[in-house]
Design a protein around this motif. Sequence first.
Motif, PDB file in Angstrom:
ATOM      1  N   ARG A   8       6.568  76.055 -77.182  1.00  0.00           N
ATOM      2  CA  ARG A   8       7.536  75.289 -75.796  1.00  0.00           C
ATOM      3  C   ARG A   8       7.782  75.914 -75.773  1.00  0.00           C
ATOM      4  NH1 ARG A   8       5.073  71.003 -74.453  1.00  0.00           N
ATOM      5  NH2 ARG A   8       5.589  68.772 -75.930  1.00  0.00           N
ATOM      6  N   VAL A   9       8.187  76.231 -74.096  1.00  0.00           N
ATOM      7  CA  VAL A   9       9.128  77.736 -73.724  1.00  0.00           C
ATOM      8  C   VAL A   9      10.962  76.742 -72.826  1.00  0.00           C
ATOM      9  CG1 VAL A   9       9.859  79.832 -71.677  1.00  0.00           C
ATOM     10  CG2 VAL A   9       7.157  78.200 -72.769  1.00  0.00           C
ATOM     11  N   ALA A  10      11.436  77.662 -74.001  1.00  0.00           N
ATOM     12  CA  ALA A  10      12.848  76.955 -73.181  1.00  0.00           C
ATOM     13  C   ALA A  10      13.823  77.897 -72.927  1.00  0.00           C
ATOM     14  CB  ALA A  10      13.726  76.186 -75.161  1.00  0.00           C
ATOM     15  N   LEU A  11      14.579  78.055 -72.272  1.00  0.00           N
ATOM     16  CA  LEU A  11      15.506  78.562 -70.921  1.00  0.00           C
ATOM     17  C   LEU A  11      16.909  78.224 -71.421  1.00  0.00           C
ATOM     18  CD1 LEU A  11      16.584  80.782 -68.880  1.00  0.00           C
ATOM     19  CD2 LEU A  11      15.770  78.973 -67.451  1.00  0.00           C
ATOM     20  N   ILE A  12      17.790  78.933 -72.053  1.00  0.00           N
ATOM     21  CA  ILE A  12      19.118  78.478 -71.900  1.00  0.00           C
ATOM     22  C   ILE A  12      19.840  79.518 -71.678  1.00  0.00           C
ATOM     23  CG2 ILE A  12      20.444  78.026 -74.170  1.00  0.00           C
ATOM     24  CD1 ILE A  12      18.283  78.064 -76.043  1.00  0.00           C
ATOM     25  N   THR A  13      21.047  79.147 -70.489  1.00  0.00           N
ATOM     26  CA  THR A  13      21.521  80.048 -69.943  1.00  0.00           C
ATOM     27  C   THR A  13      23.439  79.583 -70.949  1.00  0.00           C
ATOM     28  OG1 THR A  13      23.276  77.867 -68.776  1.00  0.00           O
ATOM     29  CG2 THR A  13      20.366  78.485 -67.895  1.00  0.00           C
ATOM     30  N   GLY A  14      23.884  80.430 -70.470  1.00  0.00           N
ATOM     31  CA  GLY A  14      24.694  81.166 -72.111  1.00  0.00           C
ATOM     32  C   GLY A  14      24.676  81.291 -72.772  1.00  0.00           C
ATOM     33  N   GLY A  15      23.025  82.119 -72.871  1.00  0.00           N
ATOM     34  CA  GLY A  15      22.665  81.773 -74.465  1.00  0.00           C
ATOM     35  C   GLY A  15      23.397  83.161 -75.581  1.00  0.00           C
ATOM     36  N   SER A  16      24.104  83.759 -75.205  1.00  0.00           N
ATOM     37  CA  SER A  16      24.344  84.395 -75.538  1.00  0.00           C
ATOM     38  C   SER A  16      25.016  85.091 -77.053  1.00  0.00           C
ATOM     39  CB  SER A  16      25.095  86.532 -74.817  1.00  0.00           C
ATOM     40  OG  SER A  16      26.058  85.592 -74.507  1.00  0.00           O
ATOM     41  N   ALA A  17      26.126  84.012 -76.631  1.00  0.00           N
ATOM     42  CA  ALA A  17      27.212  84.029 -77.242  1.00  0.00           C
ATOM     43  C   ALA A  17      27.212  81.813 -77.584  1.00  0.00           C
ATOM     44  CB  ALA A  17      28.410  83.987 -76.654  1.00  0.00           C
ATOM     45  N   GLY A  18      28.240  81.928 -78.744  1.00  0.00           N
ATOM     46  CA  GLY A  18      28.778  80.347 -79.113  1.00  0.00           C
ATOM     47  C   GLY A  18      27.300  79.441 -78.670  1.00  0.00           C
ATOM     48  N   LEU A  19      27.739  78.492 -78.255  1.00  0.00           N
ATOM     49  CA  LEU A  19      26.534  77.216 -78.336  1.00  0.00           C
ATOM     50  C   LEU A  19      25.155  77.826 -77.575  1.00  0.00           C
ATOM     51  CD1 LEU A  19      28.211  74.120 -76.823  1.00  0.00           C
ATOM     52  CD2 LEU A  19      29.090  74.557 -78.722  1.00  0.00           C
ATOM     53  N   GLY A  20      25.509  78.630 -76.872  1.00  0.00           N
ATOM     54  CA  GLY A  20      23.596  78.695 -76.242  1.00  0.00           C
ATOM     55  C   GLY A  20      23.496  79.442 -77.272  1.00  0.00           C
ATOM     56  N   ARG A  21      23.743  80.270 -77.757  1.00  0.00           N
ATOM     57  CA  ARG A  21      23.709  81.088 -79.430  1.00  0.00           C
ATOM     58  C   ARG A  21      22.801  80.314 -79.934  1.00  0.00           C
ATOM     59  NH1 ARG A  21      22.389  83.099 -84.025  1.00  0.00           N
ATOM     60  NH2 ARG A  21      22.738  85.755 -84.115  1.00  0.00           N
ATOM     61  N   ALA A  22      23.869  79.105 -80.822  1.00  0.00           N
ATOM     62  CA  ALA A  22      23.270  78.398 -81.870  1.00  0.00           C
ATOM     63  C   ALA A  22      21.648  77.566 -81.234  1.00  0.00           C
ATOM     64  CB  ALA A  22      24.052  77.393 -82.266  1.00  0.00           C
ATOM     65  N   MET A  23      22.243  77.506 -80.179  1.00  0.00           N
ATOM     66  CA  MET A  23      21.020  76.410 -79.688  1.00  0.00           C
ATOM     67  C   MET A  23      19.203  77.610 -79.673  1.00  0.00           C
ATOM     68  SD  MET A  23      22.356  73.949 -76.661  1.00  0.00           S
ATOM     69  CE  MET A  23      23.624  74.836 -75.734  1.00  0.00           C
ATOM     70  N   GLY A  24      19.310  78.785 -79.395  1.00  0.00           N
ATOM     71  CA  GLY A  24      18.233  79.983 -79.122  1.00  0.00           C
ATOM     72  C   GLY A  24      18.191  79.618 -80.499  1.00  0.00           C
ATOM     73  N   ALA A  25      18.865  79.867 -81.848  1.00  0.00           N
ATOM     74  CA  ALA A  25      18.873  80.435 -82.539  1.00  0.00           C
ATOM     75  C   ALA A  25      17.849  79.343 -83.264  1.00  0.00           C
ATOM     76  CB  ALA A  25      19.779  81.262 -83.058  1.00  0.00           C
ATOM     77  N   THR A  26      18.448  78.449 -82.888  1.00  0.00           N
ATOM     78  CA  THR A  26      17.551  76.645 -83.344  1.00  0.00           C
ATOM     79  C   THR A  26      16.605  76.313 -83.148  1.00  0.00           C
ATOM     80  OG1 THR A  26      19.930  76.062 -84.536  1.00  0.00           O
ATOM     81  CG2 THR A  26      18.219  74.359 -84.164  1.00  0.00           C
ATOM     82  N   PHE A  27      16.725  76.375 -81.169  1.00  0.00           N
ATOM     83  CA  PHE A  27      15.137  76.146 -81.599  1.00  0.00           C
ATOM     84  C   PHE A  27      13.657  77.323 -81.642  1.00  0.00           C
ATOM     85  CE2 PHE A  27      16.118  74.751 -76.578  1.00  0.00           C
ATOM     86  CZ  PHE A  27      17.113  72.825 -77.479  1.00  0.00           C
ATOM     87  N   ALA A  28      14.121  79.119 -81.280  1.00  0.00           N
ATOM     88  CA  ALA A  28      13.375  79.761 -82.426  1.00  0.00           C
ATOM     89  C   ALA A  28      13.291  79.510 -83.438  1.00  0.00           C
ATOM     90  CB  ALA A  28      14.046  81.074 -81.799  1.00  0.00           C
ATOM     91  N   ALA A  29      13.743  78.552 -84.549  1.00  0.00           N
ATOM     92  CA  ALA A  29      13.547  78.867 -85.700  1.00  0.00           C
ATOM     93  C   ALA A  29      12.858  77.462 -85.492  1.00  0.00           C
ATOM     94  CB  ALA A  29      14.421  78.015 -86.271  1.00  0.00           C
ATOM     95  N   ALA A  30      12.911  76.321 -84.529  1.00  0.00           N
ATOM     96  CA  ALA A  30      11.917  75.625 -84.667  1.00  0.00           C
ATOM     97  C   ALA A  30      10.553  75.994 -84.100  1.00  0.00           C
ATOM     98  CB  ALA A  30      12.635  74.093 -83.522  1.00  0.00           C
ATOM     99  N   GLY A  31       9.859  76.719 -83.635  1.00  0.00           N
ATOM    100  CA  GLY A  31       8.945  77.173 -83.284  1.00  0.00           C
ATOM    101  C   GLY A  31       8.771  77.728 -81.591  1.00  0.00           C
ATOM    102  N   ALA A  32       9.686  77.436 -81.261  1.00  0.00           N
ATOM    103  CA  ALA A  32      10.110  77.731 -79.199  1.00  0.00           C
ATOM    104  C   ALA A  32      10.267  79.641 -78.741  1.00  0.00           C
ATOM    105  CB  ALA A  32      11.683  76.824 -78.731  1.00  0.00           C
ATOM    106  N   ARG A  33       8.946  79.218 -77.967  1.00  0.00           N
ATOM    107  CA  ARG A  33       9.838  81.055 -77.341  1.00  0.00           C
ATOM    108  C   ARG A  33      11.062  80.690 -76.813  1.00  0.00           C
ATOM    109  NH1 ARG A  33       4.217  81.462 -73.875  1.00  0.00           N
ATOM    110  NH2 ARG A  33       4.845  83.550 -74.227  1.00  0.00           N
ATOM    111  N   VAL A  34      11.776  82.235 -76.749  1.00  0.00           N
ATOM    112  CA  VAL A  34      13.135  80.861 -75.737  1.00  0.00           C
ATOM    113  C   VAL A  34      13.742  82.398 -75.397  1.00  0.00           C
ATOM    114  CG1 VAL A  34      15.852  81.027 -76.481  1.00  0.00           C
ATOM    115  CG2 VAL A  34      13.920  80.136 -78.101  1.00  0.00           C
ATOM    116  N   ALA A  35      13.896  81.652 -74.559  1.00  0.00           N
ATOM    117  CA  ALA A  35      13.980  82.928 -72.917  1.00  0.00           C
ATOM    118  C   ALA A  35      16.110  82.516 -72.564  1.00  0.00           C
ATOM    119  CB  ALA A  35      13.551  82.841 -71.644  1.00  0.00           C
ATOM    120  N   LEU A  36      16.991  83.772 -72.883  1.00  0.00           N
ATOM    121  CA  LEU A  36      18.526  83.082 -73.166  1.00  0.00           C
ATOM    122  C   LEU A  36      19.065  83.852 -71.758  1.00  0.00           C
ATOM    123  CD1 LEU A  36      19.325  84.754 -76.903  1.00  0.00           C
ATOM    124  CD2 LEU A  36      18.924  82.573 -75.966  1.00  0.00           C
TER     125      LEU A  36
END
Length: 262
Positions: A8-36
């Motif tokens: 899955r391709v996931a785009l997360i705004t505010g992805g460089s820190a805090g909750l956005g970073r945690a979501m990016g890392a979690t989605f990536a660990a779950a197999g997503a391709r991630v755009a921050l």
Amino acid sequence: MDCRLDGRVALITGGSAGLGRAMGATFAAAGARVALLARREERLAATVAEIARETEAEVRGYAADVCDAGQVEAAFAGVLRDFGRVEVLVNNAGVARTAAFLEISDADWQADIDLKLFAAIRLCRLALPGMQERRWGRIINVLNTPAKAPRAGSAPTSVTRAAGLALTKVLSKEGAAHNVLVNGLCTGFIESEQWVRRNAEVAPEQGHREFLAAMAAELRLPLGRLGTAQEFANVACFLASDAGSYISGAAINVDGGLCAVV
Ligand SMILES: NC(=O)c1ccc[n+]([C@@H]2O[C@H](COP(=O)([O-])OP(=O)(O)OC[C@H]3O[C@@H](n4cnc5c(N)ncnc54)[C@H](OP(=O)(O)O)[C@@H]3O)[C@@H](O)[C@H]2O)c1
């Protein structure tokens, strides 16, 4: 239960820190391709490199201010160029902005609306057509609990977030026929970079654990502590995955039981 996001391709705004970073890392660990997406290029590049190293997933950064329509469009076009699609959109970028009502200027109201509401409107408008065409999509709007239970002194944020609740509901109704699920996450107090900044501003002499413990006591947080960014990201990952396939139009409190309104 399977909370995977493989491919899955996931785009997360505010992805460089805090909750956005945690979501990016979690989605990536779950197999997503991630755009921050975030503004500070250096910080964004560091986060992208960290998550890619930790998870071996495809992670890319897009420097943009979500308040600037042109920058948002250019960043979105970049994501489509690199990944081909956006299947999961998380509207998360934001900063705390609260004051007594009589102290809030027109400019402050407008800035909050641009950051927390208009940014989500624009990104949803960009992401929805592809989601509808593919008949699969997830939109997660990060909101806060004052959207449901505003306190004195909680504007403009509580008002802007309440509009975000309505946007979530409207889009869930329109998206349902296309299998596009739209939900809100109403944040309580969660450990993130914003509290590190606040610590430095108001109590620089206090260590961060001590600062967070004092905050939890002062705010009478029911669980006796703030939430972690990982605990928040777990809920987002569930909603983004096929495990969350019958939840839409919901606004889930992630606040450890703080808010009186469900
Ligand atoms: N943590 C909490 O307790 C809490 C409580 C209520 C609501 N929330 C909401 O949850 C969301 C995440 O908060 P957080 O605590 O994780 O904040 P944070 O630690 O300060 O991180 C904010 C992220 O958003 C980015 N950002 C800020 N303004 C932006 C803009 N104009 N354009 C693009 N990116 C922008 C920041 O990067 P750049 O600065 O480089 O752009 C950063 O990546 C926010 O919407 C916040 O209002 C959090």
